[in-house]
Design a protein around this motif. Sequence first.
Motif, short mmCIF file in Angstrom:
data_model
loop_
_atom_site.label_atom_id
_atom_site.label_comp_id
_atom_site.label_asym_id
_atom_site.label_seq_id
_atom_site.Cartn_x
_atom_site.Cartn_y
_atom_site.Cartn_z
N SER A 262 -4.45 -2.72 3.23
CA SER A 262 -5.42 -3.71 2.75
C SER A 262 -6.57 -3.91 3.73
N ALA B 56 0.84 -1.21 0.00
CA ALA B 56 0.00 0.00 0.00
C ALA B 56 0.87 1.26 0.00
N GLU C 281 10.23 2.98 6.57
CA GLU C 281 9.85 1.59 6.88
C GLU C 281 10.56 1.13 8.16
N ARG D 297 3.68 -7.62 4.76
CA ARG D 297 3.13 -8.98 4.88
C ARG D 297 3.36 -9.82 3.63
N TRP E 243 -1.15 -15.36 -3.44
CA TRP E 243 -2.06 -15.65 -4.55
C TRP E 243 -2.76 -14.41 -5.09
N VAL F 72 8.68 4.80 12.48
CA VAL F 72 8.19 6.15 12.81
C VAL F 72 7.61 6.08 14.22
N VAL G 143 -3.44 -8.18 -1.23
CA VAL G 143 -2.47 -7.27 -1.82
C VAL G 143 -3.17 -6.33 -2.81
P1 FDA Z 1 1.74 -4.45 5.14
O1 FDA Z 1 1.56 -4.97 6.52
O2 FDA Z 1 2.11 -5.41 4.10
O3 FDA Z 1 2.82 -3.27 5.16
C1 FDA Z 1 2.87 -2.35 6.22
C2 FDA Z 1 4.31 -1.93 6.46
O4 FDA Z 1 4.36 -0.92 7.47
C3 FDA Z 1 5.21 -3.06 6.95
O5 FDA Z 1 6.32 -3.18 6.11
C4 FDA Z 1 5.59 -2.64 8.37
O6 FDA Z 1 6.88 -3.08 8.73
C5 FDA Z 1 5.50 -1.14 8.27
N1 FDA Z 1 5.31 -0.44 9.55
C6 FDA Z 1 4.46 -0.74 10.55
N2 FDA Z 1 4.55 0.18 11.54
C7 FDA Z 1 5.48 1.08 11.15
C8 FDA Z 1 6.01 2.27 11.73
N3 FDA Z 1 5.61 2.73 12.92
N4 FDA Z 1 6.95 2.96 11.05
C9 FDA Z 1 7.38 2.52 9.82
N5 FDA Z 1 6.91 1.41 9.24
C10 FDA Z 1 5.96 0.70 9.88
N6 FDA Z 1 -2.88 -11.48 0.30
C11 FDA Z 1 -3.12 -11.89 -0.97
O7 FDA Z 1 -3.49 -11.06 -1.80
N7 FDA Z 1 -2.95 -13.19 -1.34
C12 FDA Z 1 -2.53 -14.14 -0.44
O8 FDA Z 1 -2.33 -15.30 -0.80
C13 FDA Z 1 -2.29 -13.72 0.91
N8 FDA Z 1 -1.84 -14.61 1.83
C14 FDA Z 1 -1.30 -14.17 3.03
C15 FDA Z 1 -0.59 -15.03 3.86
C16 FDA Z 1 0.02 -14.57 5.02
C17 FDA Z 1 0.77 -15.54 5.92
C18 FDA Z 1 -0.08 -13.18 5.36
C19 FDA Z 1 0.56 -12.64 6.60
C20 FDA Z 1 -0.79 -12.33 4.53
C21 FDA Z 1 -1.40 -12.80 3.36
N9 FDA Z 1 -2.09 -11.94 2.50
C22 FDA Z 1 -2.44 -12.37 1.24
C23 FDA Z 1 -2.38 -10.53 2.90
C24 FDA Z 1 -1.43 -9.52 2.28
O9 FDA Z 1 -0.09 -9.94 2.45
C25 FDA Z 1 -1.67 -8.17 2.96
O10 FDA Z 1 -3.03 -7.82 2.80
C26 FDA Z 1 -0.82 -7.05 2.33
O11 FDA Z 1 0.56 -7.33 2.42
C27 FDA Z 1 -1.11 -5.74 3.06
O12 FDA Z 1 -0.31 -4.71 2.53
P2 FDA Z 1 -0.21 -3.32 3.30
O13 FDA Z 1 0.76 -2.50 2.57
O14 FDA Z 1 -1.58 -2.83 3.54
O15 FDA Z 1 0.37 -3.71 4.77
#
Ligand code: FDA
Length: 498
Positions: free
Chosen positions: A466, A18, A37, A45, A67, A242, A476
């Motif tokens: 997400s 995102a 980050e 994730r 997927w 952050v 994703v």
């Molecule tokens: P995401 O959590 O990915 O990114 C947020 C970022 O912010 C992280 O890098 C974190 O370190 C950072 N962060 C947090 N706090 C912070 C701070 N204070 N300062 C700086 N950085 C900070 N989806 C799909 O489409 N198909 C699939 O098959 C699956 N399967 C699946 C399996 C497993 C085991 C998981 C854990 C997840 C999935 N998903 C999925 C979900 C998918 O991975 C998820 O929805 C997206 O990665 C979310 O992306 P975001 O960018 O929203 O958050």
Amino acid sequence: PARPTLERDVVVIGAGPAGLMAAYTLKKAGKSVAVIEARQRVGGRTWNGAVRDINGTEHFIEIGGQWISPDQTRLISLVDELGLKTFKRYRDGDSVYLSPDGTRHTYSGDLMPVSDTTNAEMEKLIGLLNTKVMEMDVERPWEMPDATALDSISFTAWLKQHSDDQEAIDNVSIFVASGMLTKPAHTFSALQAILMAASAGSFSNLVDEDFILDERVVGGMQSVSLKMAEYLGDDVFLGSPVRQLNWTTERDPATADQLNNVVADVRNGVANNGAPGEVIAYADEVIVKAANAVLAVPPNLYHRIQYVPPMPREQMVAHQHLSMGLVIKIHAIYETPFWRAKGLSGTGFGGGHMVQEVYDNTNYGPNAANGTEGEDPHGVLVSFISDVHAEAMWALPEEERKHRILSELAAYLGEEAMHPIAFYLSDMGAEEWTRGAYAASYDLGGLSRWGDLQNQPTGPIYYACSDIAAEGYQHVDGAVRQGELAANSILQYATVSA
Ligand code: FDA
């Protein structure tokens, strides 16, 4: 050494799909950005990993999301734009169904081999859910007829209102409970379950594994984030959580009124939220001053940052009602995909069992053993253990846990499953900067009560992840849609105020 202070148009917090999509979109449109980050890597994730087998050879695994389904059109076009390729999940052969008493059945097609009465009950429940999905605007679930009533009853209770066939209820509820929200079906509402289905187009889509688990990215889903980070180059700051975010809506008091008027036109007179102001993000390695921020971290982590001044009351309260689910992703690697030789696809379902789903997850691409593009000769099974079962597994000693899990895989696919050459459990619940999986959802009643707030900017701060997406919710695809939406909203303000 003192932290450098940078000035940018937009600061993005979080380099998951995102946040990176927001920054990528803004930078392409000519805005200056900084992405901060917490981790030493991008992707959040989504995470490409490796596990060593008994001979010390490394095998590629996707620790997080992998997927893509055909409805996830924004992710599909982004994958293409970034020059990445996809491959289909292996699905030839029969599936396996484990009935509640543990009896094993093989079957082909979509229909699980249950009794005619259970089948009729499942069809009825799926039909009812499809109807509810059609009544929902996925961007505004809280506005559907009966939203409050549907949000005040648990998904389990709602299913029980419509059926007294426990096997049918278990087999339908897994597609949302253990399969998606990774919470027991009595802990979230029927409205939340309908949103999950609506975000994927229909409940029938959730039930159809050939649809929902259609394709993977060659080289892993994290490549989507790695490619965007490559474009952003030095604008990405890793290993820098952050800790504090100062914000004000008045960057330049002389023009604030003027800007507010224009902004009011855009947003039908609703406050000046989203307009450029001034934000200062204090991270461990860098300080960034900007006109807008995109908060691209999952909602369960919003409160890890101190906001100065504090966020508005309603946001602070709402954020406490979004929590992560919990799931263990199991990776078991074998010399060969032994199930295929038996005419099995590797797909298995068993509502009510500890392991309720298993799939062939054999790798394809440059990670194949011989280094060329193609399918890896090693067979890989992927499987999931959700919520209360995950807790029970983590409570066991490692060897016993492994034995219990492999025994369940063997119940689906045969004794050979007991002897993987490599084995790995994804443990996102233990990750400081995630704290669960796959994504966040509201507790009972939360979606209708606070859902309309989740995408409203707070002053110059936009939210994107997400977990608060409409289409692609929890996936994703939803993350990239959210990132793009935040970026386009910022660009829209820039246009009207120019
Ligand atoms: P995401 O959590 O990915 O990114 C947020 C970022 O912010 C992280 O890098 C974190 O370190 C950072 N962060 C947090 N706090 C912070 C701070 N204070 N300062 C700086 N950085 C900070 N989806 C799909 O489409 N198909 C699939 O098959 C699956 N399967 C699946 C399996 C497993 C085991 C998981 C854990 C997840 C999935 N998903 C999925 C979900 C998918 O991975 C998820 O929805 C997206 O990665 C979310 O992306 P975001 O960018 O929203 O958050």
